[in-house]
Scaffold this motif. Structure first.
Motif, mmCIF file in Angstrom:
data_model
loop_
_atom_site.group_PDB
_atom_site.id
_atom_site.type_symbol
_atom_site.label_atom_id
_atom_site.label_comp_id
_atom_site.label_asym_id
_atom_site.label_seq_id
_atom_site.Cartn_x
_atom_site.Cartn_y
_atom_site.Cartn_z
ATOM 1 N N GLU A 1 0.848 -1.191 0.000
ATOM 2 C CA GLU A 1 0.000 0.000 0.000
ATOM 3 C C GLU A 1 0.887 1.245 0.000
ATOM 4 O O GLU A 1 1.829 1.342 0.786
ATOM 5 N N ASN B 1 0.119 4.336 0.830
ATOM 6 C CA ASN B 1 -0.146 5.305 1.894
ATOM 7 C C ASN B 1 0.994 5.272 2.923
ATOM 8 O O ASN B 1 1.452 4.197 3.317
ATOM 9 N N LEU C 1 -5.568 3.345 6.407
ATOM 10 C CA LEU C 1 -6.265 4.413 5.694
ATOM 11 C C LEU C 1 -7.407 4.866 6.579
ATOM 12 O O LEU C 1 -8.239 4.053 6.985
ATOM 13 N N HIS D 1 2.828 -0.891 4.361
ATOM 14 C CA HIS D 1 2.484 0.456 3.876
ATOM 15 C C HIS D 1 3.749 1.180 3.402
ATOM 16 O O HIS D 1 4.864 0.680 3.534
#
Length: 426
Positions: A35, A37, A42, A133
């Protein structure tokens, strides 16, 4: 592809990526989600979701958290400019929130603790599930035994990971799709969705009557707005603590000053696709409040004016020519395959369905041809439907009965759809 345990790398840690991870983990395969992010979760995406049949089927099959996941709307209705109900149909539909769906999936996938649910126990037969992440994918290289996925962190660290199969579940602006088909561009459709929520306990009796356990619409030239209840804080579905969620489509021509204004955040940064909750310039939003009072029914104007953290999504179109590359070593699902306009209320259902039917293919329950036909048929047919619905709603002067017809067609269960030959061509 049935047989030995495999390692699937999934790019994109939103609902589509988590759905794929859960479905494959259930079969005993190992999965790693990358991910982009920079933070581990999130948070506060703020959006409501109409939970269609495939979404509900997915949670019934893979969710091990014992709690309600949706609010039921019992009626679909349409208002006139004065706020009177001009058409209504009794119809049960289920509505949830992005936040609740996400936290349920994270709790099930990798045991992420959160305030929405208790982390369920894992089964001994579950495959490994890893969520990483701050990983921006930069390249893909085909190898004899799979693919190598190259990534870079926000701090400049670089690395790679090997996968038997790479799944691109990274949304309408998919990096994976762009690397494979750079000629496919995400295109602005000429209007935006202004969005927000309001606690049901903080609105007037008239607004509560219009929106509580109702799916309510209003149409006029260049405008569509709709609203429905979704779970509230920490995913509660308790009456009085739920949220009224609205989606307000309004035209902003490409290159116009109005579009630049609505997509420029409070710090002066011009956003291309999405204005996240909390970053909207509230001086600009005050202008939208004035416009809402002028042209919307009073119940809708009330909730538009009352929302404290509005956000904006530019409506766009994009679709990939196929769902697999590198002889099946790379697969696209959900929005990465086809970005549906939100009128279809099918984006989350597409992600859930794609994950489930791909898992069936991996398990050997359906053939490659059947998997491709079902996935591509859904993607192509519903993507075109969304374009047609949106253009009719925003750019044509139609009687209300036409909008009602479009909405009813969009509510046909997927399993009852009959795809034309062009949609299922491989």
């Amino acid at each position: 592809m049935a047989g030995d345990k495999k390692h699937f790398v999934i790019v994109g840690g939103s609902l589509g990526g988590l759905a794929a991870g859960l479905a494959l983990r259930e079969l005993g395969h190992d999965t790693t989600i990358l991910e982009r992010n920079p933070t581990p979760v999130l948070e506060h995406q703020g959006a409501g979701i109409v939970a269609g049949g495939d979404t509900l089927a997915f949670f019934k099959k893979y969710n091990r958290c014992d709690r309600p996941i949706a609010v039921t709307s019992h009626r679909r209705q349409y208002l006139d400019r004065d706020g009177n109900v001009t058409h209504k149909e009794d119809m049960d539909q289920n509505m949830t929130s992005w936040d609740l769906a996400y936290y349920l999936m994270r709790a099930n996938y990798d045991g992420t603790e959160n305030s929405h649910c208790k982390v369920p126990d894992r089964k001994p037969t579950d495959g490994k599930s890893v969520h990483i992440h701050d990983r921006n994918v930069t390249d893909i290289k085909e190898r004899d035994d799979g693919v190598e996925v190259f990534w870079e962190s926000g701090g400049g660290k670089k690395g790679s990971i090997r996968a038997d199969v790479l799944i691109g579940a990274d949304g309408p602006s998919s990096t994976i799709r762009t690397l494979l088909t750079p000629e496919i561009q995400r295109v602005y459709a000429g209007y935006c969705a202004l969005r927000g929520t309001v606690p049901e306990g903080e609105v007037s009796d008239a607004a509560r009557e219009a929106f509580c356990e109702r799916f309510t619409f209003f149409h006029c030239h260049g405008v569509q707005i709709l609203a429905y209840l979704i779970p509230g804080e920490k995913g509660t579905v308790e009456p009085g603590r739920r949220l009224i969620n609205f989606v307000y489509y309004t035209n902003f021509p490409e290159g116009s000053a109005e579009l630049d204004e609505i997509m420029t955040d409070r710090d002066g940064k011009r956003r291309r696709i999405t204005m996240p909750p909390g970053l909207t310039d509230m001086d600009m939003w005050e202008k939208q409040r004035r416009i809402a009072r002028e042209r919307l029914p009073p119940q809708f104007a009330e909730i538009v004016c009352a929302t404290k953290k509005p956000f904006v999504q530019a409506v766009t179109d994009v679709i990939s020519p196929t769902n697999e590359f590198m002889d099946g070593k790379v697969v696209l699902i959900g929005d990465a395959l086809a970005g549906f306009r939100p009128h279809t209320v099918a984006s989350t259902s597409q992600a859930a369905f794609d994950a489930m039917v791909f898992a069936d293919y991996i398990e050997g329950k359906v053939s490659r041809e059947e998997w491709k036909k079902q996935t591509l048929g859904f993607a192509r047919y519903i993507q075109k439907r969304g374009v047609d619905m949106g253009n009719r709603s925003q750019f044509e002067d139609l009687p209300l009965k036409e909008h009602i017809h479009d909405r009813n067609v969009a509510s046909v269960p997927r399993e009852k759809e009959v795809y034309p030959d062009w949609a299922t061509a491989i």
